[in-house]
Write an enzyme that holds these catalytic residues in place. Structure first.
Site, PDB file in Angstrom:
ATOM      1  N   GLY A  21       0.818  -1.211   0.000  1.00 25.44           N
ATOM      2  CA  GLY A  21       0.000   0.000   0.000  1.00 25.44           C
ATOM      3  C   GLY A  21       0.848   1.256   0.000  1.00 25.44           C
ATOM      4  O   GLY A  21       1.696   1.438   0.866  1.00 25.44           O
ATOM      5  N   SER A  22       0.652   2.134  -0.981  1.00 30.84           N
ATOM      6  CA  SER A  22       1.561   3.272  -1.097  1.00 30.84           C
ATOM      7  C   SER A  22       0.992   4.336  -2.022  1.00 30.84           C
ATOM      8  O   SER A  22      -0.161   4.297  -2.415  1.00 30.84           O
ATOM      9  CB  SER A  22       2.922   2.795  -1.610  1.00 30.84           C
ATOM     10  OG  SER A  22       2.761   2.100  -2.836  1.00 30.84           O
ATOM     11  N   ARG A  23       1.868   5.265  -2.402  1.00 33.17           N
ATOM     12  CA  ARG A  23       1.502   6.374  -3.275  1.00 33.17           C
ATOM     13  C   ARG A  23       2.730   6.727  -4.113  1.00 33.17           C
ATOM     14  O   ARG A  23       3.865   6.636  -3.644  1.00 33.17           O
ATOM     15  CB  ARG A  23       1.090   7.569  -2.405  1.00 33.17           C
ATOM     16  CG  ARG A  23       0.739   8.861  -3.140  1.00 33.17           C
ATOM     17  CD  ARG A  23       0.529   9.954  -2.095  1.00 33.17           C
ATOM     18  NE  ARG A  23       0.141  11.238  -2.654  1.00 33.17           N
ATOM     19  CZ  ARG A  23      -1.052  11.790  -2.481  1.00 33.17           C
ATOM     20  NH1 ARG A  23      -1.975  11.169  -1.779  1.00 33.17           N
ATOM     21  NH2 ARG A  23      -1.326  12.981  -2.997  1.00 33.17           N
TER      22      ARG A  23
END
Length: 223
Positions: free
Chosen positions: A190-192
């Site tokens: 999970g990230s950006r």
């Protein structure tokens, strides 16, 4: 995209960063065979999840010059004017930033948006708020890359940890030449990913649009 392509994407070989986790899941299965059968199911579920999360499918990058492609799979959560991270030394001038949020269901391999040379890599310690929030770009742990293009212009790509992500991996170094669509790293769980376009270049994508790393065209530069 056909159903066959979808299946191939799901069954794609895992990124090397996933091997320790996959081997760990297999080890739990072996222990379960010896000690407790419930561990077999736990190990199997964990292994299957890791095989899915770390999948690394091949992508077909647009061949036309001047194209900037998505640096990650996911959903566009912001297209705003903002200065690039100060640690890159690209100046305070605002430029268009496209932010892509990656859920745990997305492919997490990061891709080079456009060919050039990596001029600076800067790691910044920070918090771990949800990567879907705008403030994640400033507050969260991040790894920023500046890439100089053949025409002398520069872009920035920023790997940002999320609420669950605790490890950012970057496989390139300062001075490395990179190609459009090339793999350059991965963020776990999970990230950006933020892309700062060259000054004066506007994004062609909108908030809510789904990105396919190395394939979706985010912007084009005039020749």
């Amino acid at each position: 995209m056909s159903m066959i392509d979808d299946v191939r994407g799901v069954l794609a070989p895992p990124h090397p960063a996933g091997r320790p986790f996959i081997l760990g899941g297999l080890a739990v299965i072996v222990v379960g065979i010896v000690l407790a059968h419930w561990l077999i199911w736990l190990g199997l579920l964990f292994t299957l999840f890791c095989l899915y999360f770390f999948r690394d499918p091949e992508r077909v990058t647009p061949a036309r010059p001047g194209v900037l492609v998505a640096p990650a799979d996911g959903r566009v959560v912001a297209t705003i004017l903002a200065p690039p991270p100060p640690e890159l030394g690209l100046g305070p001038e605002q430029r268009w930033k496209v932010s892509i949020f990656l859920s745990v269901l997305n492919v997490h391999v990061n891709r080079v948006p456009i060919s050039g040379v990596v001029t600076r890599i800067a790691y910044h310690r920070g918090a771990f708020v949800s990567a879907s929030l705008d403030k994640a770009s400033e507050l969260n742990e991040r790894n920023a890359l500046a890439i100089r293009l053949a025409n002398g212009r520069e872009i920035a790509v920023v790997q940002i940890a999320g609420l669950v992500a605790r490890r950012i991996l970057c496989d390139v170094r300062e001075g490395d030449p990179v190609l459009t669509g090339q793999r350059f790293g991965i963020i776990r769980f999970g990230s950006r990913t933020d892309l700062y376009l060259p000054p004066g270049v506007r994004p062609l994508v909108e908030v809510g649009q789904t990105m396919v790393g190395a394939e979706t065209v985010i912007a084009e530069m005039a020749h």
